[in-house]
Design a protein around this motif. Structure first.
Motif, PDB file in Angstrom:
ATOM      1  N   SER A  73       0.723  -1.302   0.057  1.00 20.66           N
ATOM      2  CA  SER A  73       0.029   0.013   0.220  1.00 20.66           C
ATOM      3  C   SER A  73       0.801   1.302  -0.004  1.00 20.66           C
ATOM      4  O   SER A  73       1.985   1.090   0.425  1.00 20.66           O
ATOM      5  CB  SER A  73      -0.881  -0.025   1.312  1.00 20.66           C
ATOM      6  N   PHE A  99      -3.134  10.627   0.473  1.00 19.37           N
ATOM      7  CA  PHE A  99      -4.269  11.526   0.786  1.00 19.37           C
ATOM      8  C   PHE A  99      -5.340  11.670   0.036  1.00 19.37           C
ATOM      9  O   PHE A  99      -6.605  12.130   0.087  1.00 19.37           O
ATOM     10  CB  PHE A  99      -3.731  13.032   0.908  1.00 19.37           C
ATOM     11  N   GLN A 144      -6.640   8.488  -0.749  1.00 17.28           N
ATOM     12  CA  GLN A 144      -7.228   7.372   0.026  1.00 17.28           C
ATOM     13  C   GLN A 144      -8.210   7.750   1.136  1.00 17.28           C
ATOM     14  O   GLN A 144      -9.007   7.478   1.309  1.00 17.28           O
ATOM     15  CB  GLN A 144      -6.012   6.137   0.071  1.00 17.28           C
ATOM     16  N   ARG A 145      -7.256   8.711   2.015  1.00 15.89           N
ATOM     17  CA  ARG A 145      -7.958   8.829   3.059  1.00 15.89           C
ATOM     18  C   ARG A 145      -7.541  10.661   3.649  1.00 15.89           C
ATOM     19  O   ARG A 145      -6.352  10.999   3.159  1.00 15.89           O
ATOM     20  CB  ARG A 145      -7.401   8.251   4.427  1.00 15.89           C
ATOM     21  N   ARG A 146      -8.406  11.250   4.183  1.00 16.07           N
ATOM     22  CA  ARG A 146      -8.008  12.757   4.532  1.00 16.07           C
ATOM     23  C   ARG A 146      -6.901  12.782   5.493  1.00 16.07           C
ATOM     24  O   ARG A 146      -6.000  13.385   5.613  1.00 16.07           O
ATOM     25  CB  ARG A 146      -9.089  13.287   5.020  1.00 16.07           C
ATOM     26  N   PRO A 156      -4.413   9.879   6.862  1.00 17.60           N
ATOM     27  CA  PRO A 156      -3.916   8.646   6.595  1.00 17.60           C
ATOM     28  C   PRO A 156      -3.034   8.096   7.994  1.00 17.60           C
ATOM     29  O   PRO A 156      -2.407   8.986   8.563  1.00 17.60           O
ATOM     30  CB  PRO A 156      -3.044   8.676   5.284  1.00 17.60           C
ATOM     31  N   GLU A 157      -2.948   7.008   8.250  1.00 17.37           N
ATOM     32  CA  GLU A 157      -1.993   6.467   8.962  1.00 17.37           C
ATOM     33  C   GLU A 157      -0.883   5.737   8.491  1.00 17.37           C
ATOM     34  O   GLU A 157      -1.121   4.967   7.130  1.00 17.37           O
ATOM     35  CB  GLU A 157      -2.556   5.512   9.989  1.00 17.37           C
ATOM     36  N   LEU A 170      -0.321   9.676  12.357  1.00 22.96           N
ATOM     37  CA  LEU A 170      -1.155   9.988  11.149  1.00 22.96           C
ATOM     38  C   LEU A 170      -0.477  11.082  10.616  1.00 22.96           C
ATOM     39  O   LEU A 170       0.171  12.016  11.172  1.00 22.96           O
ATOM     40  CB  LEU A 170      -2.135  10.653  12.262  1.00 22.96           C
ATOM     41  N   ARG A 193      -4.379  18.306   4.915  1.00 17.15           N
ATOM     42  CA  ARG A 193      -5.338  19.283   4.298  1.00 17.15           C
ATOM     43  C   ARG A 193      -5.038  20.651   5.193  1.00 17.15           C
ATOM     44  O   ARG A 193      -4.837  20.587   6.225  1.00 17.15           O
ATOM     45  CB  ARG A 193      -6.554  18.799   4.394  1.00 17.15           C
ATOM     46  N   ASP A 228      -6.843  21.104   8.442  1.00 19.83           N
ATOM     47  CA  ASP A 228      -6.593  20.213   9.355  1.00 19.83           C
ATOM     48  C   ASP A 228      -5.065  20.581  10.052  1.00 19.83           C
ATOM     49  O   ASP A 228      -4.769  20.419  11.221  1.00 19.83           O
ATOM     50  CB  ASP A 228      -6.521  18.947   8.732  1.00 19.83           C
ATOM     51  N   ALA A 273     -11.930  13.051  11.554  1.00 15.40           N
ATOM     52  CA  ALA A 273     -11.203  11.683  12.162  1.00 15.40           C
ATOM     53  C   ALA A 273     -10.909  11.959  13.463  1.00 15.40           C
ATOM     54  O   ALA A 273     -10.386  12.926  13.884  1.00 15.40           O
ATOM     55  CB  ALA A 273      -9.885  11.392  11.312  1.00 15.40           C
TER      56      ALA A 273
END
Length: 401
Positions: A2, A31, A33-35, A37-38, A48, A52, A55, A302
């Motif tokens: 991944s 980013f 995939q997820r706002r 990400p871990e 994490l 953004r 954020d 999150a």
């Protein structure tokens, strides 16, 4: 494998070859995939990533600690020594952070720095005179980007400029810490602290109108201040004032040299400040800012539990298309360029931001006025960029005109 797993051996993610100011592809995939990400950092610990724009502001101004001694604090690379003691108030929080930071802020106000502008202009003119008198090629790092910040920060601190070769060597060792063993790093830090302590002793006997003399007086008068922190504070200011501005001068010159629209904007003195803000946004030389959550909080919707390590990526924030349309374009007329997060945000925003603005404004304007056709003398993908340090930089920049 991944995208998150790929960062196990590649942090920070390398910038694209030939496009040193573009967002790394690994970050784009993460980013997308997820706002929030871990990832698994090279040390094997999870953290994490926050990129953004909104954020990043949440983390840098919210319930997150900059103190590397806190459990869960994200260390970027294996074997890297803790910088908490080295970086003084930069790695403190709350009232403790304010107690030390306020001892130096008076030297970095807009009014104080306005009085310094003639000194900066004279230094820039002297360095550019030296360039003009040589063959039409030079290493811009050694001839301009490195000496100018040294001259200026030495003037502010009261550090002898004649000692620059000595502390340049030690600062370079500290900047390369992720690439070498902790013992080498600690030895450089110890040697530089000893040097500063000797200077402080000299100032105590014969004070001057400089920041180091003011700190000696403040520490002698205030029993709440920890004496070893005096050297740590000066070390932080000396290193930060040198390394970051050197990088910004060299990399900014590289970016401007390939952007005719921006070079033309420098001909209008009223446009120069905005060009500086846009270059700061565009380059985003701070590669990461580590934090650890001190309470349960939401970031980008999150949940982030107390004790969770967070790595802020200013480049992603400064290239957020929802805030900065067409973000990879260096746009000298960008109306909101000043909103960039290149120098942080919140209580830990870079103390020397106004000083950096002054130096960059003077040097960019004067450099391209004197050498309007300045350009790199080698292909961009052959330049020795320093990718693994906390601050993106270039070791040398051969130019011609």
């Amino acid at each position: 494998m991944s995208a998150a797993d790929q960062l196990l051996h590649r942090f920070p993610a390398p910038r694209p070859p030939g496009r040193p100011f573009a967002v790394p592809e690994e970050y784009r995939r993460l980013f997308a995939q997820r706002r929030v990400p871990e990832v698994v950092l090279p040390v094997g610990r999870k953290a994490l990533l926050v990129g953004r724009y909104d954020d990043v502001r949440t983390v840098l101004s919210g319930p997150f600690s900059a103190d590397g001694r806190n459990p869960g604090f994200p260390t970027a690379r294996p074997g890297a020594p803790s910088t908490s003691a080295t970086l003084s108030f930069f790695r403190m929080d709350g009232a403790e952070h304010r107690r030390y930071r306020t001892k130096v802020t008076a030297h970095f106000t807009v009014a104080r720095l306005a009085a310094l502008e003639p000194v900066v202009r004279a230094a820039v003119d002297e360095l550019l005179d030296g360039l003009a008198g040589k063959p039409r090629t030079a290493d811009l790092v050694q001839r301009l980007a490195l000496p100018l910040p040294s001259m200026v920060i030495c003037q502010i601190l009261g550090v002898p400029y004649a000692d620059r070769q000595y502390f340049h060597r030690l600062i370079d060792v500290m900047a390369r810490a992720p690439e070498m063993n902790p013992e080498t790093y600690r030895a450089a830090v110890g040697e530089l602290r000893s040097y500063i302590e000797r200077l402080a002793g000299d100032k105590r006997a014969d004070p001057g109108d400089d920041l180091l003399s003011d700190l000696v007086r403040a520490f002698d008068a205030d029993p709440l201040l920890d004496p070893p922190q005096l050297a740590a504070m000066v070390l932080l200011l000396l290193v930060a004032g040198q390394e970051t501005t050197t990088s910004m001068i060299a990399l900014g010159a590289l970016a401007l040299s390939s952007t005719p629209e921006a070079r033309s904007a420098l001909e209008d003195p009223t446009a120069v400040p905005n060009v500086v803000e846009e270059v700061l946004r565009h380059l985003s030389i701070a590669q990461w800012m580590p934090r650890v959550a001190t309470e349960d909080v939401l970031v980008g919707g999150a949940p982030v539990r107390a004790g969770t390590g967070v790595v802020v990526l200013p480049m992603i924030a400064n290239h957020d298309p929802e805030v900065f349309p067409d973000p990879e374009r260096l746009d000298p007329a960008r109306a909101n360029a000043h909103r960039h997060l290149a120098c942080g945000f919140g209580p830990h925003q870079c103390l020397g931001l106004q000083l950096a603005r002054l130096e960059l404004r003077v040097v960019y304007e004067a450099l391209f006025r004197r050498f309007p056709d300045l350009r790199p003398a080698v292909a961009v993908d052959r330049l020795p960029f320093r990718q693994n340090s906390a601050f993106f930089s270039v070791d040398s920049l051969p130019v011609e005109w």
